[in-house]
Design an enzyme around this catalytic site. Structure first.
Site, PDB file in Angstrom:
ATOM      1  N   HIS A   1      16.826  25.872  20.620  1.00 48.34           N
ATOM      2  CA  HIS A   1      15.806  24.908  20.193  1.00 48.34           C
ATOM      3  C   HIS A   1      14.574  25.089  21.073  1.00 48.34           C
ATOM      4  O   HIS A   1      14.651  25.610  22.192  1.00 48.34           O
ATOM      5  CB  HIS A   1      16.321  23.480  20.347  1.00 48.34           C
TER       6      HIS A   1
ATOM      7  N   GLU B   1      12.923  23.044  22.892  1.00 51.11           N
ATOM      8  CA  GLU B   1      13.020  22.417  24.209  1.00 51.11           C
ATOM      9  C   GLU B   1      13.877  23.238  25.173  1.00 51.11           C
ATOM     10  O   GLU B   1      13.533  23.371  26.350  1.00 51.11           O
ATOM     11  CB  GLU B   1      13.636  21.009  24.098  1.00 51.11           C
TER      12      GLU B   1
END
EC number: 3.5.4.33
Length: 157
Positions: free
Chosen positions: A60, A62
């Site tokens: 992801h 992040e």
């Protein structure tokens, strides 16, 4: 102009950089989510979703960002930082931010299905973690939401 107006303007400026990362993800056929990490007024790192291209369910935006920032700062702890991301974090990403000691997360679109900063669940308020993160949602929310909706509409057709 009030201090809150200036902060809003700064948050929108930083979120616009995260949005640029989301556009990069979209060009690669990834779900268009982008993120940046800021310390003070300094951009530390930027990243976007890459699970499809990397064959990695943990890639992801992040997580990719935390990996880059850790390498840049030569530290697995990222105190006194703010993470800007175009979509409300999931449980995996929030957990990684907690372990990294990120101070604040500012997100764009709310995620009613998997968001854990108040939409689907509110893990930010949970007392079971040894670190707390301040959150702010809804920064450039309409733009971030529209990009995601456009992406998924195109995928369905």
């Amino acid at each position: 102009m009030s201090k809150q107006d200036l902060l809003k303007t700064a948050n929108e400026r930083w979120m616009a950089l995260a949005f640029e990362q989301a556009l990069l993800a979209q060009k690669l056929g990834e779900v268009p989510v982008g993120a940046i990490l800021v310390q003070g007024e300094q951009l530390i790192a930027s990243a976007h979703n890459q699970p499809i291209g990397n064959n990695d369910p943990t890639a992801h935006a992040e997580i990719q960002l935390l990996r880059k920032a850790g390498a840049t700062l030569s530290n697995y702890r990222l105190p006194n930082t703010t993470l800007f991301v175009t979509l409300e974090p999931c449980a995996m990403c929030l957990g990684a931010m907690i372990h990294a000691r990120v101070s604040k997360v500012v997100f764009g679109a709310y995620d009613e299905k998997t968001g854990v900063c108040g939409s689907c669940q509110d893990l930010v308020s949970s007392q079971c973690f040894n670190h707390s993160i301040d959150t702010q949602g809804g920064v450039l929310a309409d733009e971030c939401k529209q990009l995601l909706q456009q992406f998924f509409r195109q995928r369905r057709h």
